[in-house]
Enzyme design. Structure first.
Site, short mmCIF file in Angstrom:
data_model
loop_
_atom_site.label_atom_id
_atom_site.label_comp_id
_atom_site.label_asym_id
_atom_site.label_seq_id
_atom_site.Cartn_x
_atom_site.Cartn_y
_atom_site.Cartn_z
N ARG A 93 -2.70 31.78 102.63
CA ARG A 93 -1.28 31.98 102.34
C ARG A 93 -1.11 32.03 100.82
NH1 ARG A 93 3.62 27.86 102.10
NH2 ARG A 93 5.27 29.40 101.87
N HIS A 182 9.21 33.53 102.30
CA HIS A 182 9.20 33.31 103.76
C HIS A 182 8.96 34.63 104.49
CE1 HIS A 182 12.10 29.63 103.32
NE2 HIS A 182 10.84 29.21 103.41
N GLU A 387 3.93 30.88 111.17
CA GLU A 387 3.40 31.59 110.01
C GLU A 387 1.88 31.62 110.00
OE1 GLU A 387 6.29 29.11 107.89
OE2 GLU A 387 6.34 30.68 106.39
#
Ligand code: AMP
Length: 401
Positions: A93, A182, A387
């Site tokens: 990420r 996001h 996610e």
């Protein structure tokens, strides 16, 4: 094959290991307090019979290298990962991809350098990501590391949405523009919403609301993001746990001139001491709802300001989109707070938005669900975000899997 997802922060690394055949997370956990005298190691995994197991330890974890060593040793010992050769990819990420990354990319030296180049735009996040990426590339030279950016999904915004009305050179020379965050979550719930609606994503107009400790909204036209509430950094937009969201920029000038607050103090104030915490002294929405129910006026005001801001964004994005197929609630608050959902949708019947009170209040289903009234023109959906799963899928796709 398996895909390891790493979310490396400045002093912690969260991980999940997915089996790509069925996308089950067969192990997850974190190392935390990297660099402190006593670290924190949490390992969770499914044993051979599919039963959850866990282990916690407090070894010293001096650097990210030891952190990832611990994770891999734990995965090996638990049997979740017999050998590194089982890994098809490691998905990382990365919060800020700057202006150029529109998709996940396999990390090479040039990509690493570019992520380093946007550290000034995300000083709290990108250095930790880079530490994790560097260690993963060094420890597993044969496994591709893939960077998946929080900003990528928002790269389809037009300049009218991403430019600030400030002098041009600040954009051209300093890259000051709106990026949005996001994105992995907004993109994931948009895809899931299209499935629930039974339409191709390319035909869906959506307003997605990621409401957690951090919160943001996105306007999605024909499956692509055209606007989002976070900006240069994740501070702009909705009211959050400890972040103020939208504010008159002159407040900063005032704080500097009249309270003598320097940039560091302003940063702390608006990012860590504001939002719900600043208004009522608590940043956890569950607690705030309880306090408000017990008659606490500050807690009620915190909810009121949160909902007021949320409604403004729903209205603004409705106007931008013209036609809306669905409003999607996700994140800890969006998925669980029926009160916030109810109040955000209240009075919007003229826009075709109306909740089925019973469906909204039902605690039976925690999965993907439609909570709008049957005659509501705009569907209202609750879609739990994931996610890590999305990062794993995108990482595998990036390596051609
Ligand atoms: P996240 O950052 O997505 O994990 O979301 C965290 C936020 O979700 C916190 O403010 C929690 O209080 C809130 N939250 C979690 N469960 C509930 C619930 N049942 N009702 C209201 N808020 C909740």
């Amino acid at each position: 094959m398996k895909v390891l997802v790493l979310n490396s922060g400045s002093s912690s690394i969260k991980y999940q290991l997915f089996r790509s055949e069925d996308w089950v997370a067969i192990a997850f956990g974190q190392v935390a307090r990297i660099g402190e005298a006593e670290g924190e190691l949490k390992l969770n995994w499914l044993d051979g019979d599919g039963n959850p197991q866990s282990r916690q330890e407090t070894p010293a974890i001096p650097t990210h290298q030891e952190g990832i060593d611990h994770i891999v040793a734990g995965l090996r010992a638990s049997g979740a990962l017999a050998d590194v050769s089982e890994l098809a990819a490691i998905g990382h990420r990365v919060v800020h991809g700057g202006p150029n990354f529109k998709h996940p990319v396999i990390v090479d030296d040039a990509v690493e350098a570019e992520i380093r180049g946007v550290v000034p735009l995300a000083p709290l996040h990108n250095p930790g990501h880079l530490a994790g990426i560097a260690v993963a590339r060094r420890l597993f030279p044969t496994v591709p590391s893939v960077a998946v950016f929080d900003t990528a999904f928002h790269q389809t915004m037009p300049p009218t949405a991403y430019r600030y009305a400030i002098p041009e050179f600040l954009y051209t020379e300093h890259r000051i523009r709106r990026y949005g965050f996001h994105g992995t979550s907004h993109g994931y719930v948009a895809k899931r919403a299209a499935r629930v609606l039974g339409k191709p994503l390319e035909q869906c107009n959506l307003i997605t609301l990621h409401l957690g400790n951090g919160a943001s909204a996105a306007a999605i036209r024909s499956g692509q993001c055209i606007d989002t509430s976070m900006g240069l950094t994740p501070l702009e937009g909705l009211v959050m746990g400890t972040r103020c969201g939208d504010i008159d920029p002159a407040v900063l000038i005032y704080l500097g001139k009249n309270l003598g607050l320097d940039a560091e103090a302003q940063d702390q104030l608006l990012n860590r001491q504001s939002g719900l915490l600043g208004i009522c002294g608590v940043n956890d929405m569950r607690e705030i709802e309880q306090l408000a129910a017990d008659g606490n006026a500050r807690a009620e005001l915190a909810i009121g300001i949160t909902v007021h801001r949320l409604k403004k964004y729903i209205g603004a994005y409705y106007a931008e989109l013209g036609r809306v197929d669905a409003i999607v609630f996700t994140g800890g608050i969006g998925e669980n707070s029926l009160g916030i959902r109810r109040r955000a949708c209240e009075g919007l019947e003229r826009l075709g938005i109306a909740l089925d009170e019973e469906a909204n209040a039902s605690r039976e289903s925690r999965g993907e669900r439609c909570i709008s009234a049957s005659d509501g023109e705009v569907k209202v959906l609750v879609i739990p975000t994931n996610e890590e799963l999305e990062i794993a899928r995108q990482a595998l796709a990036a390596v051609g899997g």
